[in-house]
Design an enzyme around this catalytic site. Structure first.
Site, PDB file in Angstrom:
ATOM      1  N   ASN A  34       0.832  -1.207   0.000  1.00 13.17           N
ATOM      2  CA  ASN A  34       0.000   0.000   0.000  1.00 13.17           C
ATOM      3  C   ASN A  34       0.858   1.246   0.000  1.00 13.17           C
ATOM      4  OD1 ASN A  34      -0.498   1.969   2.486  1.00 13.17           O
ATOM      5  ND2 ASN A  34       0.148  -0.020   3.338  1.00 13.17           N
ATOM      6  N   ARG A  35       0.323   2.272  -0.672  1.00 10.68           N
ATOM      7  CA  ARG A  35       0.936   3.598  -0.583  1.00 10.68           C
ATOM      8  C   ARG A  35      -0.200   4.617  -0.417  1.00 10.68           C
ATOM      9  NH1 ARG A  35       2.433   2.143  -6.062  1.00 10.68           N
ATOM     10  NH2 ARG A  35       1.022   3.057  -7.604  1.00 10.68           N
ATOM     11  N   MET A  36      -1.031   4.353   0.607  1.00 11.61           N
ATOM     12  CA  MET A  36      -2.197   5.214   0.829  1.00 11.61           C
ATOM     13  C   MET A  36      -1.765   6.674   1.025  1.00 11.61           C
ATOM     14  SD  MET A  36      -4.478   2.901   0.603  1.00 11.61           S
ATOM     15  CE  MET A  36      -5.982   3.712   1.068  1.00 11.61           C
ATOM     16  N   GLY A  37      -0.743   6.887   1.853  1.00  4.62           N
ATOM     17  CA  GLY A  37      -0.233   8.260   2.038  1.00  4.62           C
ATOM     18  C   GLY A  37      -1.045   9.088   3.020  1.00  4.62           C
ATOM     19  N   PHE A  38      -1.490   8.447   4.110  1.00  3.96           N
ATOM     20  CA  PHE A  38      -2.219   9.159   5.175  1.00  3.96           C
ATOM     21  C   PHE A  38      -3.406   9.947   4.619  1.00  3.96           C
ATOM     22  CE2 PHE A  38       1.947   9.791   7.864  1.00  3.96           C
ATOM     23  CZ  PHE A  38       2.054   8.424   8.020  1.00  3.96           C
ATOM     24  N   ASN A  99       3.765   7.767  14.642  1.00  5.16           N
ATOM     25  CA  ASN A  99       4.194   7.022  13.451  1.00  5.16           C
ATOM     26  C   ASN A  99       5.406   7.704  12.817  1.00  5.16           C
ATOM     27  OD1 ASN A  99       4.450   5.553  11.129  1.00  5.16           O
ATOM     28  ND2 ASN A  99       2.421   6.006  10.325  1.00  5.16           N
ATOM     29  N   SER A 102       6.086   5.140   8.331  1.00  2.60           N
ATOM     30  CA  SER A 102       5.411   4.876   7.054  1.00  2.60           C
ATOM     31  C   SER A 102       6.364   5.190   5.902  1.00  2.60           C
ATOM     32  CB  SER A 102       4.164   5.746   6.914  1.00  2.60           C
ATOM     33  OG  SER A 102       3.705   5.660   5.575  1.00  2.60           O
ATOM     34  N   ASN A 104       5.359   5.895   3.034  1.00  2.18           N
ATOM     35  CA  ASN A 104       4.566   6.592   2.023  1.00  2.18           C
ATOM     36  C   ASN A 104       4.462   8.097   2.219  1.00  2.18           C
ATOM     37  OD1 ASN A 104       4.002   4.102   0.728  1.00  2.18           O
ATOM     38  ND2 ASN A 104       2.510   3.670   2.345  1.00  2.18           N
ATOM     39  N   THR A 105       5.158   8.623   3.211  1.00  8.36           N
ATOM     40  CA  THR A 105       5.276  10.068   3.369  1.00  8.36           C
ATOM     41  C   THR A 105       6.754  10.378   3.205  1.00  8.36           C
ATOM     42  OG1 THR A 105       3.368  10.250   4.837  1.00  8.36           O
ATOM     43  CG2 THR A 105       5.019  12.001   5.003  1.00  8.36           C
ATOM     44  N   LYS A 144       5.977   4.007  16.724  1.00  7.56           N
ATOM     45  CA  LYS A 144       5.915   2.876  15.789  1.00  7.56           C
ATOM     46  C   LYS A 144       7.092   2.915  14.831  1.00  7.56           C
ATOM     47  CE  LYS A 144       2.742   0.543  12.625  1.00  7.56           C
ATOM     48  NZ  LYS A 144       1.362   0.509  12.146  1.00  7.56           N
ATOM     49  N   THR A 172       6.056  -4.015  13.944  1.00  8.69           N
ATOM     50  CA  THR A 172       6.605  -3.016  13.051  1.00  8.69           C
ATOM     51  C   THR A 172       5.555  -2.520  12.063  1.00  8.69           C
ATOM     52  OG1 THR A 172       7.162  -4.579  11.252  1.00  8.69           O
ATOM     53  CG2 THR A 172       8.805  -4.260  12.983  1.00  8.69           C
ATOM     54  N   ASN A 173       5.981  -1.502  11.334  1.00  8.24           N
ATOM     55  CA  ASN A 173       5.200  -1.017  10.193  1.00  8.24           C
ATOM     56  C   ASN A 173       5.490  -1.910   8.977  1.00  8.24           C
ATOM     57  OD1 ASN A 173       3.678   0.766   8.477  1.00  8.24           O
ATOM     58  ND2 ASN A 173       4.194   2.431   9.891  1.00  8.24           N
ATOM     59  N   GLY A 195       1.774  -8.317   5.523  1.00  5.11           N
ATOM     60  CA  GLY A 195       1.251  -9.673   5.404  1.00  5.11           C
ATOM     61  C   GLY A 195       2.332 -10.720   5.564  1.00  5.11           C
TER      62      GLY A 195
HETATM   63  C1  LIG Z   1      -3.841  -0.549   3.643  1.00  6.94           C
HETATM   64  C2  LIG Z   1      -2.924  -0.298   4.804  1.00  6.94           C
HETATM   65  C3  LIG Z   1      -2.862   0.968   5.380  1.00  6.94           C
HETATM   66  C4  LIG Z   1      -2.004   1.219   6.458  1.00  6.94           C
HETATM   67  N1  LIG Z   1      -1.988   2.463   7.026  1.00  6.94           N
HETATM   68  C5  LIG Z   1      -1.194   2.686   8.090  1.00  6.94           C
HETATM   69  C6  LIG Z   1      -1.201   3.969   8.714  1.00  6.94           C
HETATM   70  O1  LIG Z   1      -1.908   4.880   8.305  1.00  6.94           O
HETATM   71  N2  LIG Z   1      -0.368   4.135   9.770  1.00  6.94           N
HETATM   72  C7  LIG Z   1       0.422   3.140  10.273  1.00  6.94           C
HETATM   73  O2  LIG Z   1       1.135   3.349  11.249  1.00  6.94           O
HETATM   74  N3  LIG Z   1       0.446   1.924   9.694  1.00  6.94           N
HETATM   75  C8  LIG Z   1      -0.354   1.684   8.630  1.00  6.94           C
HETATM   76  N4  LIG Z   1      -0.337   0.443   8.046  1.00  6.94           N
HETATM   77  C9  LIG Z   1       0.586  -0.577   8.570  1.00  6.94           C
HETATM   78  C10 LIG Z   1      -0.119  -1.542   9.527  1.00  6.94           C
HETATM   79  O3  LIG Z   1      -0.661  -0.877  10.626  1.00  6.94           O
HETATM   80  C11 LIG Z   1       0.869  -2.607  10.002  1.00  6.94           C
HETATM   81  O4  LIG Z   1       1.869  -2.016  10.802  1.00  6.94           O
HETATM   82  C12 LIG Z   1       1.542  -3.349   8.852  1.00  6.94           C
HETATM   83  O5  LIG Z   1       0.625  -3.519   7.785  1.00  6.94           O
HETATM   84  C13 LIG Z   1       2.086  -4.703   9.263  1.00  6.94           C
HETATM   85  O6  LIG Z   1       1.063  -5.503   9.808  1.00  6.94           O
HETATM   86  P1  LIG Z   1       0.186  -6.550   8.968  1.00  6.94           P
HETATM   87  O7  LIG Z   1       1.159  -7.450   8.246  1.00  6.94           O
HETATM   88  O8  LIG Z   1      -0.650  -7.240   9.993  1.00  6.94           O
HETATM   89  O9  LIG Z   1      -0.649  -5.748   8.018  1.00  6.94           O
HETATM   90  C14 LIG Z   1      -1.182   0.180   6.968  1.00  6.94           C
HETATM   91  C15 LIG Z   1      -1.243  -1.099   6.380  1.00  6.94           C
HETATM   92  C16 LIG Z   1      -2.106  -1.344   5.318  1.00  6.94           C
HETATM   93  C17 LIG Z   1      -2.147  -2.724   4.694  1.00  6.94           C
END
Ligand SMILES: Cc1cc2nc3c(=O)[nH]c(=O)nc-3n(C[C@H](O)[C@H](O)[C@H](O)COP(=O)(O)O)c2cc1C
Length: 267
Positions: A34-38, A99, A102, A104-105, A144, A172-173, A195
């Site tokens: 993902n690269r949602m970007g907050f 945070n 990320s 993506n910022t 984080k 972790t992130n 994942g």
């Molecule tokens: C679609 C999506 C959006 C995410 N947005 C954020 C976010 O805004 N801030 C953040 O700290 N982590 C964000 N994450 C990271 C997750 O909180 C998590 O740290 C990371 O995906 C690893 O865990 P997982 O394998 O269970 O997804 C996002 C992950 C995904 C898949």
């Protein structure tokens, strides 16, 4: 271990995030890039939505507010964004997650340089004290981190966390590494990978931080929890709590009950 809700990342001002498409499933690897970007409506709207929802929540629950900086805020002013979010979320958050990780910022992860993190943490802890005195309620601050940290960097950051009195660490992130998905469709998309391909790496990072932090700074383990066994591994590595995101997308609510049944330390 318990389940916690997490909101965010929220920034001081609303922002649209990156253009779509910005989320890609690598289905046969149970992964997401993902690269949602907050993309978010800003702290004021976010906090008021939580305040409204809390009035209707029966069991209370625990809500963590994950805060970040706006894309257009330069890193030298990032502290002002985090302070604005800390103040804005204070009354409705049970804990605040800062945070710094990320991908993506642009430039955000540079704030994980130990001296930058130390400065930021000091300012946030001072504000935490002030807000605790005025509100009569203390909200813990967690930070984080990314999984893409070298052992020496982890050691430096752990010292900063111990010296700075950090209340909790979230590890972790998502990762910027693509080594686990090389050759897969979408592997070359920019963004953070989550994942199954992240499971071991994030557990290693948890274990590395835990070896420095002991029980001084509790760790919330996250990253590639796709099964109850994955959650157990995170707890064994030193996490006190776990979170998941991608596992919920691939396995849905049954994963949560499976984890609660089999992964609690007493089980
Ligand atoms: C679609 C999506 C959006 C995410 N947005 C954020 C976010 O805004 N801030 C953040 O700290 N982590 C964000 N994450 C990271 C997750 O909180 C998590 O740290 C990371 O995906 C690893 O865990 P997982 O394998 O269970 O997804 C996002 C992950 C995904 C898949």
């Amino acid at each position: 271990m318990c389940i916690r809700d997490r909101i965010g990342t929220i920034t001081p001002r609303p922002q649209p995030g990156n253009p779509q498409p910005r989320l890609f499933r690598i289905i046969d690897r149970e992964a997401i890039i993902n690269r949602m970007g907050f993309n978010n409506a800003g702290i004021e709207v976010g906090a008021s939505r939580v305040a409204a929802s809390r009035r209707f929540r029966k069991n209370g629950g625990i809500i963590g507010f994950n805060i970040g900086k706006n894309k257009l805020t330069p890193n030298e002013n990032a502290v002002d964004d985090y302070l604005a979010c800390l103040r804005g979320a204070w009354d409705v958050a049970d804990y605040i997650a800062v945070n710094l990780s990320s991908p993506n910022t642009p430039g955000l992860r540079d704030l994980q340089a130990a001296d930058e993190t130390a400065r930021l943490l000091e300012t946030l802890k001072q504000e935490q004290e002030k807000l605790t005195a005025t509100s009569g309620r203390r909200v813990p601050i967690a930070l984080k981190v990314a999984p893409d940290l070298e052992p020496s960097h982890i050691a430096d950051l752990a010292k900063v966390f111990l010296d700075g009195g950090l209340d909790g660490l979230i590890a972790t992130n998502t990762t910027i590494s693509r080594s686990e998905v090389a050759g897969c469709d979408y592997a070359s998309q920019a963004g953070g990978l989550s994942g199954a391909p992240l499971t071991s790496r994030s557990t290693e990072v948890i274990a590395a931080f835990h070896s420095h932090l002991g029980s001084e700074v509790p760790i919330i383990g996250v990253g590639g929890i796709m099964t109850a066994e994955d959650a157990r591994e995170k707890l064994k590595a030193g996490a006190k709590l776990v979170q998941l995101y991608t596992g919920f997308i691939y396995h849905g609510p049954p994963l949560i009950s499976e984890i609660l049944k089999t992964a609690s330390p007493s089980a």
